[in-house]
Design an enzyme around this catalytic site. Structure first.
Site, PDB file in Angstrom:
ATOM      1  N   GLY A  18     -13.745  13.032  -2.608  1.00  0.00           N
ATOM      2  CA  GLY A  18     -12.624  12.227  -2.140  1.00  0.00           C
ATOM      3  C   GLY A  18     -13.040  11.336  -0.989  1.00  0.00           C
ATOM      4  N   GLY A  20     -11.127   8.674   2.025  1.00  0.00           N
ATOM      5  CA  GLY A  20      -9.936   8.080   2.612  1.00  0.00           C
ATOM      6  C   GLY A  20     -10.307   7.035   3.639  1.00  0.00           C
ATOM      7  N   MET A  22     -10.140   7.333   6.792  1.00  0.00           N
ATOM      8  CA  MET A  22     -10.691   7.894   8.018  1.00  0.00           C
ATOM      9  C   MET A  22     -11.853   8.846   7.765  1.00  0.00           C
ATOM     10  SD  MET A  22      -8.581   9.752  11.119  1.00  0.00           S
ATOM     11  CE  MET A  22      -8.294  11.289  10.285  1.00  0.00           C
ATOM     12  N   ALA A  23     -11.911   9.482   6.590  1.00  0.00           N
ATOM     13  CA  ALA A  23     -12.905  10.531   6.378  1.00  0.00           C
ATOM     14  C   ALA A  23     -13.293  10.596   4.906  1.00  0.00           C
ATOM     15  CB  ALA A  23     -12.361  11.885   6.841  1.00  0.00           C
ATOM     16  N   VAL A  25     -14.510  13.489   1.863  1.00  0.00           N
ATOM     17  CA  VAL A  25     -14.332  14.908   1.553  1.00  0.00           C
ATOM     18  C   VAL A  25     -15.396  15.314   0.535  1.00  0.00           C
ATOM     19  CG1 VAL A  25     -12.758  16.683   0.707  1.00  0.00           C
ATOM     20  CG2 VAL A  25     -11.866  14.727   1.978  1.00  0.00           C
ATOM     21  N   ASP A 143       2.971  11.543   7.719  1.00  0.00           N
ATOM     22  CA  ASP A 143       2.272  10.723   6.719  1.00  0.00           C
ATOM     23  C   ASP A 143       2.428  11.334   5.326  1.00  0.00           C
ATOM     24  OD1 ASP A 143       0.835   8.577   5.777  1.00  0.00           O
ATOM     25  OD2 ASP A 143      -1.126   9.440   6.224  1.00  0.00           O
TER      26      ASP A 143
END
Length: 642
Positions: A18, A20, A22-23, A25, A143
């Protein structure tokens, strides 16, 4: 990140699953506990920003305090240097170790258009269960969106990504920080878009936006930019989802109309109210703008209406009689006794006498009689109404009850959501069961169908699986971490680990267990592991015969190879082993070559033929061998005799 890294010496990082804003995974494996985990790593280009580091660590702090089946769990946190990254060589990148959830996000379900109306409501109830728990703990998610909600293969809901979560008590918990609005535009509440302080009702607005998109296939508001979408959240009202999906009922439209109110005071005030409204909408009960549920008129209301009509009829007749009196007319028998068909003879005679024109008191008596009769009628009606009201007030009300839903054979999460949806409180107990799969509900108490008071506790018994299991025989040859993982899933505990030499099992692989492979043991039993060193010990073959040494070294338990070297030896019997290349007890890998020395009989020395044959140059005369010295330089011949 290098996919072959090991974080903190414990987590083997695998493939990227994954990504996103910001980060990233990654799927990883916990070497110590032998389980799969998900590791969320802050992107290196954001690691220098204190704001992003603060948000990232806040996620771990927020979720670490939450323990709910509908919220992804946090196991561990830390930070690590990034290798081979010159631009970030002085930055330690934080990471979070989370529960690994197999499944798909609601975003993927929406894109594939696989959600039914009932499925959308079911998933929303799961989201609300997670929010109800986090709100009670004082945490606002801030969120909620389809990409942050996972649906497992068994239909359970998992809310994740508390990266911008805040405590409700934090007075600075607004959505505007560093001149930016945090969150996703399509699911922002109006107060978030305005940068105001958020609370639990802001999460409920976002959850309503997610439900809207699951039903309509699109968010409540769309626009060319996040700013235009945020403006619509503040100023405009969305179309009803039934405009885009004809399967959506009017009751469900009314629930979303209330949940998407601009003023948070006019929305549902907590997740439980929202959940109850969704359950009512399933039964076709709409939600009024003030939040009350609509209901058809009751039988009592119909009875009151009929009584009122009867009273009005009497009043109308009295009004007509009084009007006649004011007009100078006389009251007739129909005015006083409208329901009587005839009077007895005496009464009829009296009336006729009173109606004669020559009686001066005729009008007065008639008026008096009319008033008396009217008064009795009114008093009777008042007494009857009072008696009815007192009877209704003194009659005990029947308590409102709800039926315990059927939850047997559901998963624990599904059963809890079903019980919450019925307005009841679930309590979980666990027990072993040989035929019901682990994690599945066996039964409930009270039983399904029983009527209980709202908010009553319903105990569900969840299966822990069979009380005993068989240690799989195919564990032999597997790595220690894989064996520990399998035993843990079976409900067993791993004990001590010992090593043994093995020619057939590679190094660090399982050779045997105690209790043994294939044996049946009770749940929670301790299983000790025997791991291969991948080597064998060289035996002592000195003093063995050549045949015995070869049989010993090439035995399958050792799988060594042997080379023989002959050496003459007059001390030991021929064919006896006198030495070996590896000392006894030396650990070597299977297939290694052991050089063995074998004693052989020494060859006999040949006799000197030169010494056994006579010298032809020497005289064969016996007199020459009489002991006289030969002539030579030392013994010159005697030339002079005498």
């Amino acid at each position: 990140m290098n996919p072959e890294r090991v974080l903190n010496g414990r987590y083997e990082v695998g493939e990227l699953i994954g990504r996103g804003g910001m980060a990233d995974v990654y799927l990883a494996r916990d070497i110590l506990l032998g389980r799969s985990v998900a590791i969320k790593v802050l992107r290196p280009d954001l690691a220098r920003d204190p704001l992003f580091q603060s948000r990232f660590r806040r996620e771990a702090q927020a979720v670490a305090a939450l323990n709910h089946p509908a919220i992804v769990s946090i196991f561990d946190t830390g930070d690590q240097d990034m290798p081979n990254a010159a631009a970030h060589d002085d930055v330690r990148v934080p990471f979070i170790v989370m529960e690994y959830v197999a499944g798909r996000t609601i975003r993927e379900y929406i894109k594939s258009r696989e959600l039914s109306v009932d499925g959308a409501v079911h998933h929303t109830i799961g989201i609300l269960a997670a929010l109800e728990y986090s709100h009670r703990a004082g945490i606002v998610h801030r969120d909620i969106k389809p990409a942050n909600v996972m649906i497992t293969p068994d239909g359970a809901v998992k809310v994740m990504d508390f990266g911008i979560a805040r405590a409700m008590a934090d007075s600075a918990a607004t959505m505007t920080q560093t001149q930016a609005v945090l969150g996703t535009a399509q699911y922002l509440s109006p107060e978030q878009a305005r940068g105001e302080t958020v609370d639990a009702r802001s999460d409920l607005y976002s959850a309503a936006c997610v439900l809207y998109e699951m039903l309509a296939g699109r968010p409540p508001f769309v626009g060319d930019s996040p700013v235009s979408v945020a403006y619509q959240h503040v100023r405009e009202h969305p179309d009803a989802p039934s405009v885009y999906n004809e399967d959506v009922s009017a009751a469900l439209d009314s629930v979303l109309a209330k949940a998407l109110q601009k003023d948070r005071a006019h929305r549902f005030q907590d997740a439980a109210d929202f959940r109850d409204a969704l359950q009512s909408a399933r039964r076709g009960v709409a939600v009024a703008p003030d939040g009350s549920e609509g209901a058809p008129p009751t039988e009592a209301m119909s009875t009151v209406g009929v009584a009122g009509m009867a009273t009005n009829d009497v009043d109308m007749r009295e009004t007509r009689s009084m009007a006649r009196m004011r007009a100078g007319g006389r009251l007739t028998n129909d005015d006083v006794h409208p329901d009587e068909e005839a009077l007895d003879e005496d009464e009829r005679t009296s009336v006729m006498a009173l109606n004669r024109d020559d009686d001066p008191h005729d009008d007065r008596r008639k008026r008096r009689r009319a008033w008396i009769v009217t008064l009795f009628i009114v008093l009777a009606l008042v007494l009857a109404a009072g008696a009815y009201i007192l009877l209704q007030m003194n009659q005990p009300e029947e308590p409102v009850t709800v039926a315990v839903p059927t939850v047997a054979e559901m998963t624990e999460t599904e059963a809890q959501n079903e019980i919450y949806g019925a307005g009841l409180t679930p309590q979980v107990e666990e027990d072993f069961h040989d035929s019901v799969e682990q994690g599945t509900v066996i039964e409930s108490s009270p039983e399904a169908g029983e009527q209980v008071l709202p908010d009553s506790e319903v105990t569900i018994v969840v299966s822990k699986g069979p009380s005993s299991v068989v240690i799989p025989g195919d564990l032999a040859g597997q790595t220690e971490s894989a064996v520990r993982d399998t035993l843990q899933r079976l409900g067993l505990t791993t004990g001590t680990t010992t090593t043994t030499n093995s020619a057939s099992v590679p190094r660090d692989r399982l050779v045997a267990t105690d209790p043994g492979l294939g044996e049946k043991v009770k749940i929670d039993a301790t299983v000790n592991l025997v791991i291969s060193t991948g080597t064998v010990k060289v035996p002592n073959v000195v003093d063995m015969t050549k045949e015995e040494a070869e049989a010993t070294l090439t035995d399958p338990a050792l799988s060594l190879r042997v080379e023989f070297k002959d050496e003459e030896n007059s001390v030991v019997a021929p064919g006896t082993i006198t030495s070996q290349s590896y000392p006894p007890g030396t650990e070597v890998e299977p297939g290694s070559v052991v050089e063995v020395t074998v004693a052989t009989e020494p060859e006999k020395a040949p006799k000197d033929e030169e010494t056994s044959k006579p010298d032809p140059e020497k005289s064969t005369d016996p007199s020459k061998d009489s002991g006289k010295p030969e002539k030579g330089p030392d013994n010159p011949p005697n030339k002079d005799k005498g």
